[in-house]
Design a protein around this motif. Structure first.
Motif, PDB file in Angstrom:
ATOM      1  N   GLY A   1      30.019  44.202  36.869  1.00  0.00           N
ATOM      2  CA  GLY A   1      31.431  43.964  37.107  1.00  0.00           C
ATOM      3  C   GLY A   1      31.786  42.498  36.952  1.00  0.00           C
ATOM      4  N   LEU A   2      33.042  42.175  37.260  1.00  0.00           N
ATOM      5  CA  LEU A   2      33.544  40.828  37.014  1.00  0.00           C
ATOM      6  C   LEU A   2      32.831  39.772  37.850  1.00  0.00           C
ATOM      7  N   TRP A   3      32.449  40.114  39.088  1.00  0.00           N
ATOM      8  CA  TRP A   3      31.763  39.135  39.932  1.00  0.00           C
ATOM      9  C   TRP A   3      30.405  38.747  39.361  1.00  0.00           C
ATOM     10  N   GLY A   4      29.746  39.688  38.730  1.00  0.00           N
ATOM     11  CA  GLY A   4      28.423  39.395  38.191  1.00  0.00           C
ATOM     12  C   GLY A   4      28.444  38.847  36.776  1.00  0.00           C
ATOM     13  N   ALA A   5      29.612  38.857  36.119  1.00  0.00           N
ATOM     14  CA  ALA A   5      29.686  38.436  34.720  1.00  0.00           C
ATOM     15  C   ALA A   5      29.212  36.999  34.492  1.00  0.00           C
TER      16      ALA A   5
END
Length: 251
Positions: A133-137
Motif C-alpha cells: 500500500g501507499l505507506w509501504g511504497a
C-alpha cells in the motif's frame, strides 16, 4: 566563461554525461530485471488487486508509484553524492590513468549487464518486507535502491564511474544519479497514468528483452572504450572549448 552558471554546467563534462545517465536509467527500466516486475510493483505499492488495476484507478497508482520512485531516488542521489565526493580524492590532471581504469570498469559493467561474470548475476537485496500500500511504497523504493540486481547495478555503477571522468564532485555525482533516477522512474509513472496502454508497450519490450539487454550492454562497453582510450576526454575538451568561445548564455 560567460557566467558562473555556465561554469557549473560545464564542470565535469555534464553536457555529455547527463544524456548518458538518462539513457542508462531508461535501459535499466527496460531490462529483464525490472520490466517483467512492473505489474507486481504497481499492485504492491498501491495495495490494489488485479481487478482494481484493470479499472485504472490512476490517482492511487500514481501516488504509490511516485512514492516508490522517490524512495529509490533518494538512495541513488545520496550514494551518487558520496561517490562523487570520493572521486575528488582520486581524479585530477596528475591521475589521468584513473580515467582509463574507470573505462575498463565500465566495460566490465557492460559485460555484466549482458549476462557475463556469473558471480555478479546474483541479486543482493534487503529481505525486509514493507507493508503493501501507499505507506509501504517509499520503503519498498528504499529497499529497491539499496539492493543489487544484474540489470540495475551495472548501469548505475557505470554512471557513477562516468561522473569521475573529467573532474568529480559530490554535486556532479548527485546530479547524474538524479538524472539516472529520472530515466528509471518516469516510465513507472507513465505506466501508472495509462495502465492498459502501458501493459501493451511492456509486452512488446518483454518480447525483445534479449535485444535490449545486448544493446544496453553494448552501449556501456562502447562508453568504457571511449573512456579507456581517451576519446571521451577529447570530446569533453572540444565541447567545453566550443561552449566557452561560441555560446552566449542569457544567464
Amino acid at each position: 566563461m560567460n557566467s558562473p552558471f555556465a561554469e557549473t554546467i560545464l564542470n565535469g563534462s555534464l553536457l555529455l554525461a547527463v544524456p548518458v545517465a538518462l539513457l542508462a536509467g531508461l535501459v535499466s527500466f527496460l531490462s529483464p530485471c525490472v520490466l517483467p516486475l512492473v505489474p507486481g510493483y504497481l499492485g504492491y505499492v498501491t495495495g490494489l488487486t488485479g481487478v482494481d488495476l484493470q479499472k485504472q484507478r490512476r490517482g492511487r497508482m500514481l501516488a504509490g508509484i511516485g512514492l516508490f520512485v522517490l524512495g529509490f531516488s533518494v538512495i541513488f542521489v545520496l550514494l551518487g553524492g558520496a561517490f562523487g565526493q570520493l572521486g575528488t580524492l582520486l581524479t585530477g590532471p596528475q591521475n589521468a590513468w584513473i580515467t582509463q581504469l574507470l573505462g575498463v570498469l565500465v566495460i566490465v559493467m557492460g559485460i555484466v549487464f549482458m549476462g557475463g561474470f556469473g558471480w555478479l548475476q546474483r541479486d543482493a537485496k534487503l529481505h525486509a518486507k514493507p507493508p503493501a500500500g501507499l505507506w509501504g511504497a517509499p520503503l519498498l523504493g528504499l529497499t529497491f535502491g539499496l539492493g543489487w540486481a544484474p540489470c540495475i547495478g551495472p548501469t548505475y555503477s557505470a554512471v557513477q564511474l562516468l561522473s569521475m571522468s573529467g573532474g568529480s564532485s559530490a554535486a556532479k555525482g548527485a546530479l547524474l544519479a538524479f538524472v539516472y533516477s529520472l530515466g528509471l522512474g518516469v516510465p513507472f509513472l507513465l505506466i501508472a497514468l495509462a495502465v492498459r496502454r502501458g501493459m501493451g508497450v511492456m509486452a512488446f519490450f518483454r518480447t525483445h528483452r534479449l535485444a535490449i539487454q545486448r544493446i544496453g550492454g553494448g552501449i556501456l562497453i562502447l562508453l568504457g572504450i571511449l573512456m579507456a582510450t581517451g576519446v571521451w576526454g577529447t570530446w569533453v575538451t572540444e565541447l567545453q572549448y566550443w561552449f566557452q568561445t561560441d555560446v552566449k548564455l542569457p544567464i
